[in-house]
Design a protein around this motif. Sequence first.
Motif, PDB file in Angstrom:
ATOM      1  N   ASN A  37       0.801  -1.219   0.000  1.00 26.35           N
ATOM      2  CA  ASN A  37       0.000   0.000   0.000  1.00 26.35           C
ATOM      3  C   ASN A  37       0.837   1.274   0.000  1.00 26.35           C
ATOM      4  O   ASN A  37       0.336   2.362  -0.266  1.00 26.35           O
ATOM      5  N   ASP A  38       2.142   1.141   0.304  1.00 28.05           N
ATOM      6  CA  ASP A  38       3.017   2.308   0.237  1.00 28.05           C
ATOM      7  C   ASP A  38       3.691   2.423  -1.130  1.00 28.05           C
ATOM      8  O   ASP A  38       4.501   3.319  -1.371  1.00 28.05           O
ATOM      9  N   GLY A  39       3.376   1.480  -2.034  1.00 28.21           N
ATOM     10  CA  GLY A  39       3.888   1.550  -3.393  1.00 28.21           C
ATOM     11  C   GLY A  39       5.118   0.711  -3.659  1.00 28.21           C
ATOM     12  O   GLY A  39       5.490   0.498  -4.818  1.00 28.21           O
ATOM     13  N   PRO A  51      12.738  -7.626  -5.467  1.00 32.62           N
ATOM     14  CA  PRO A  51      12.296  -6.392  -6.118  1.00 32.62           C
ATOM     15  C   PRO A  51      12.731  -5.148  -5.350  1.00 32.62           C
ATOM     16  O   PRO A  51      12.745  -5.128  -4.127  1.00 32.62           O
ATOM     17  N   ALA A  52      13.092  -4.131  -6.108  1.00 39.13           N
ATOM     18  CA  ALA A  52      13.467  -2.844  -5.515  1.00 39.13           C
ATOM     19  C   ALA A  52      12.628  -1.757  -6.154  1.00 39.13           C
ATOM     20  O   ALA A  52      12.103  -1.915  -7.258  1.00 39.13           O
ATOM     21  N   GLY A  53      12.500  -0.645  -5.493  1.00 38.06           N
ATOM     22  CA  GLY A  53      11.772   0.483  -6.044  1.00 38.06           C
ATOM     23  C   GLY A  53      10.277   0.395  -5.752  1.00 38.06           C
ATOM     24  O   GLY A  53       9.805  -0.484  -5.033  1.00 38.06           O
ATOM     25  N   SER A  54       9.556   1.322  -6.318  1.00 33.44           N
ATOM     26  CA  SER A  54       8.120   1.399  -6.064  1.00 33.44           C
ATOM     27  C   SER A  54       7.383   1.809  -7.320  1.00 33.44           C
ATOM     28  O   SER A  54       7.992   2.267  -8.298  1.00 33.44           O
ATOM     29  N   ILE A  55       6.085   1.626  -7.254  1.00 36.27           N
ATOM     30  CA  ILE A  55       5.227   1.994  -8.371  1.00 36.27           C
ATOM     31  C   ILE A  55       5.226   3.511  -8.512  1.00 36.27           C
ATOM     32  O   ILE A  55       5.499   4.241  -7.540  1.00 36.27           O
ATOM     33  N   GLU A  56       4.948   4.014  -9.686  1.00 35.07           N
ATOM     34  CA  GLU A  56       4.930   5.454  -9.908  1.00 35.07           C
ATOM     35  C   GLU A  56       3.953   6.135  -8.955  1.00 35.07           C
ATOM     36  O   GLU A  56       2.857   5.632  -8.697  1.00 35.07           O
ATOM     37  N   THR A  57       4.352   7.271  -8.446  1.00 36.73           N
ATOM     38  CA  THR A  57       3.511   8.026  -7.515  1.00 36.73           C
ATOM     39  C   THR A  57       2.171   8.386  -8.142  1.00 36.73           C
ATOM     40  O   THR A  57       1.118   8.324  -7.500  1.00 36.73           O
ATOM     41  N   GLY A  93      -1.492  -3.351  -4.443  1.00 34.70           N
ATOM     42  CA  GLY A  93      -2.053  -3.277  -5.781  1.00 34.70           C
ATOM     43  C   GLY A  93      -1.384  -4.243  -6.741  1.00 34.70           C
ATOM     44  O   GLY A  93      -0.303  -4.769  -6.477  1.00 34.70           O
ATOM     45  N   LEU A  94      -2.056  -4.481  -7.845  1.00 35.48           N
ATOM     46  CA  LEU A  94      -1.559  -5.357  -8.911  1.00 35.48           C
ATOM     47  C   LEU A  94      -1.351  -4.502 -10.155  1.00 35.48           C
ATOM     48  O   LEU A  94      -2.243  -3.769 -10.580  1.00 35.48           O
TER      49      LEU A  94
END
Length: 230
Positions: A37-39, A51-57, A93-94
Amino acid sequence: AKRFSDAIYFNDIEQIRKELELIGLEQQVKRIAVFANDGYFLIDSVQEKVPAGSIETEILDQLKLSTAPSIRRGTRQIEAVTAIKADWEIIGGLYLNIDLTEVYEHAQQDLKNQILQTCLILLLAILLSATLNRMLRTSRSLQASQSMFRELINQSPVSTSIFHPDGSLFYINPAQMDMRGIQERDLSTFIRTYNIFEDDQLQSVDIMPLIKRGFTTEVTHIVGFEYRPH
């Protein structure tokens, strides 16, 4: 998304991987990712290790504003994001990135084929229209010529008959009617029953071969002879 929600809620890694594999079997899927939920990514098909990084803001903010699936369309790809919920709370999220290159190329080829077919149909329509116009003009010209020809024969003092190839009568002008003594009321009967090949007088003077030759492409001259039309 529901199956992912359940798998993540119960920390069922095998189920998560199974779902990913099922989706990954679709050749058009370029990337599959599950994020918290924090991306931050939990699973990402394009990252072999942890995995590293996060989904686009931008995507994450849009997902938080609406729990409905979000779709971002590109020229050759579609990005789809949907919320993973547990007890009505968004826990992540997916993310799917679907490659549309093959579909796009097929669509382009289909469009080209459709345009080509449409052009061919239009070309045929134009040619058909031009042909019909020429036929119409020719028909009108022919009708005018026939009308003029008929008028000339009708007014001609020379008795004239027009026959079908089988010798049956097609038309006689008023001068021929006067010569034969045919009244207007008897004209249709005479035209229906008379056949020049069956005319006894013409057979008796032995000129029938010449008359029949005149119904071919040969030019035939018949000398004068006595004929009693009555």
